[in-house]
Design a protein around this motif. Structure first.
Motif, PDB file in Angstrom:
ATOM      1  N   ALA A  94       1.038  -1.223   0.375  1.00 35.25           N
ATOM      2  CA  ALA A  94       0.074  -0.354   0.019  1.00 35.25           C
ATOM      3  C   ALA A  94       1.421   1.150  -0.053  1.00 35.25           C
ATOM      4  N   CYS A  95       2.073   1.026   0.073  1.00 35.04           N
ATOM      5  CA  CYS A  95       2.877   1.860   0.159  1.00 35.04           C
ATOM      6  C   CYS A  95       4.047   2.244  -0.570  1.00 35.04           C
TER       7      CYS A  95
ATOM      8  N   ARG B 199       3.939   5.225  -8.243  1.00 29.37           N
ATOM      9  CA  ARG B 199       2.839   4.971  -7.299  1.00 29.37           C
ATOM     10  C   ARG B 199       2.677   4.216  -6.256  1.00 29.37           C
ATOM     11  N   PRO B 200       2.433   4.098  -5.083  1.00 27.78           N
ATOM     12  CA  PRO B 200       2.395   2.424  -4.485  1.00 27.78           C
ATOM     13  C   PRO B 200       1.783   1.363  -5.691  1.00 27.78           C
ATOM     14  N   ALA B 201       1.874   0.238  -5.359  1.00 26.76           N
ATOM     15  CA  ALA B 201       0.841  -0.428  -6.406  1.00 26.76           C
ATOM     16  C   ALA B 201      -0.767  -0.625  -5.712  1.00 26.76           C
TER      17      ALA B 201
ATOM     18  N   ALA C 255       1.869   8.141   2.626  1.00 28.11           N
ATOM     19  CA  ALA C 255       1.861   7.451   1.657  1.00 28.11           C
ATOM     20  C   ALA C 255      -0.234   6.711   1.895  1.00 28.11           C
ATOM     21  N   LEU C 256      -0.221   6.635   2.556  1.00 23.39           N
ATOM     22  CA  LEU C 256      -1.713   6.236   3.489  1.00 23.39           C
ATOM     23  C   LEU C 256      -2.782   6.842   3.045  1.00 23.39           C
TER      24      LEU C 256
END
Length: 291
Positions: A134-135, A143-145, A175-176
Motif C-alpha cells: 500500500a506504500c 505510485r504505490p502498487a 502515503a496512506l
C-alpha cells in the motif's frame, strides 16, 4: 498434529485457498519472518520451547508467514493487509530476527489477479508488515502498487496515526492518507465481510469476519501470532500494545474458533494459516483446514 503438520509449522505458507460458498478466500504470501521465541512470547521459558521443537527452525527461530488475504466474490476482489513489500529487515536482538517481503504481486498474478483488480484494501492495523504494497510502488512504477484502491482502516487506528510517526513511519502515513476511508465496528466492507474492532494488539486493531456457504472465517490479524498461543491464550506478544487486553480477547477468540462452521486465518502462522480449534486432551489446539 501429524508429522507432516509438524513440518508445516517450520516453514512459511505458500498460496492456499478455501471456499465459503460463492466466496473464495486465498492467502497470498509476500515473504516470511523469523522470530526469537522467548522475546516474542515473554511468558514462555526455555523448557516450553524444548518441549515444542516442532515450532522452531534449525536456527531456533519461530517461523511465520507474511502476506495478505484475497477475498473474491462475484468478480470483485478485496485484499486484507498487503504484506511487508519489497524490502528486508532484521535486528541483532529483540523479538524480530529477520523479515522480508516482495512476493505478493506475483502471488496475485498466480491467482489470476492484477493489483488493479483490487477495489479496496482492508487493514487489520498499521504495522509495517501489513502496509507493504500500500506504500511501495510496483517495479518500474511511481505510485504505490495499490494506490488506486480505497484503504479501509478502523477509526480508532487512523486517529492514532501519530504513533506511526513516533515509530519513524511518517512517510508511510503520508502515503496512506489520500486513500483512507475509516470504518467502524460491524460495518460491511465487502459482500459478506464485516469489520470487528478488537483493540489490544494496537489501539484500533480490526478483525474481519467473512461469511458464506454456511461457514464463517475470522481473519484475526495479530491477535494471535503463533498456533502455540491457541493452546496458551494468556501468552501475549511483545508487540502487543495492551497485553492484558489482547489476552482477554484471545481467550474469547479461541472459544469462538471452537464453534462449528468457524475457521480462523492467522496471517503470521507458518504453513497452517487456515484452521480451526479442537479440544485435544489437555486443552484447545489448532488444526489446519485446507479446503
Amino acid at each position: 498434529m501429524t508429522t507432516l503438520q509438524n513440518e508445516r509449522l517450520r516453514r512459511p505458507a505458500g498460496i492456499r485457498s478455501i471456499r465459503l460458498g460463492d466466496t473464495k478466500v486465498s492467502y497470498v504470501p509476500d515473504g516470511d519472518v523469523r522470530l526469537r521465541p522467548l522475546q516474542l512470547l515473554p511468558d514462555t521459558t526455555d523448557e516450553v520451547w524444548a518441549a515444542h521443537p516442532e515450532y522452531l527452525d534449525a536456527t531456533g527461530h519461530l517461523v511465520g508467514s507474511v502476506g495478505g488475504l484475497l477475498v473474491e466474490h462475484g468478480g470483485r476482489a478485496l485484499l486484507i493487509d498487503t504484506g511487508f513489500g519489497p524490502q528486508e529487515f532484521g535486528m541483532p536482538d529483540g523479538p524480530l530476527g529477520a523479515i522480508h517481503g516482495g512476493a505478493l504481486l506475483a502471488g496475485l498474478a498466480e491467482l489470476g489477479r492484477s493489483p488493479e483488480d483490487i477495489e479496496a484494501v482492508a487493514f487489520t492495523h498499521l504495522h509495517s508488515d501489513h502496509l507493504g504494497w500500500a506504500c511501495h510502488p510496483a517495479p518500474g512504477g511511481a505510485r504505490p502498487a495499490l494506490a488506486h484502491a480505497e484503504y479501509l482502516i478502523s477509526e480508532a487506528e487512523w486517529e492514532r496515526r501519530d504513533l506511526l510517526e513516533e515509530q519513524g513511519m511518517a512517510e508511510q502515513a503520508a502515503a496512506l492518507a489520500p486513500h483512507v476511508r475509516t470504518i467502524t465496528d460491524g460495518e460491511e466492507v465487502f459482500p459478506g465481510v464485516r469489520a470487528r474492532i478488537t483493540p489490544g494488539h494496537t489501539v484500533g486493531h480490526a478483525e474481519y469476519v467473512i461469511t458464506g456457504g454456511g461457514r464463517r472465517l475470522i481473519a484475526f490479524g495479530d491477535a494471535v501470532h503463533s498456533p502455540i498461543q491457541i493452546d496458551h491464550p494468556d501468552w501475549s506478544s511483545a508487540f502487543d500494545h495492551d497485553p492484558a487486553r489482547t489476552a482477554g480477547h484471545r481467550r474469547r477468540l479461541v472459544a469462538e474458533l471452537s464453534e462449528p462452521g468457524t475457521i480462523g486465518f492467522g496471517v503470521h502462522f507458518a504453513d497452517v494459516v487456515f484452521g480451526h480449534v479442537r479440544q485435544d486432551g489437555t486443552g484447545p489446539a489448532w488444526h489446519p483446514v485446507d479446503s
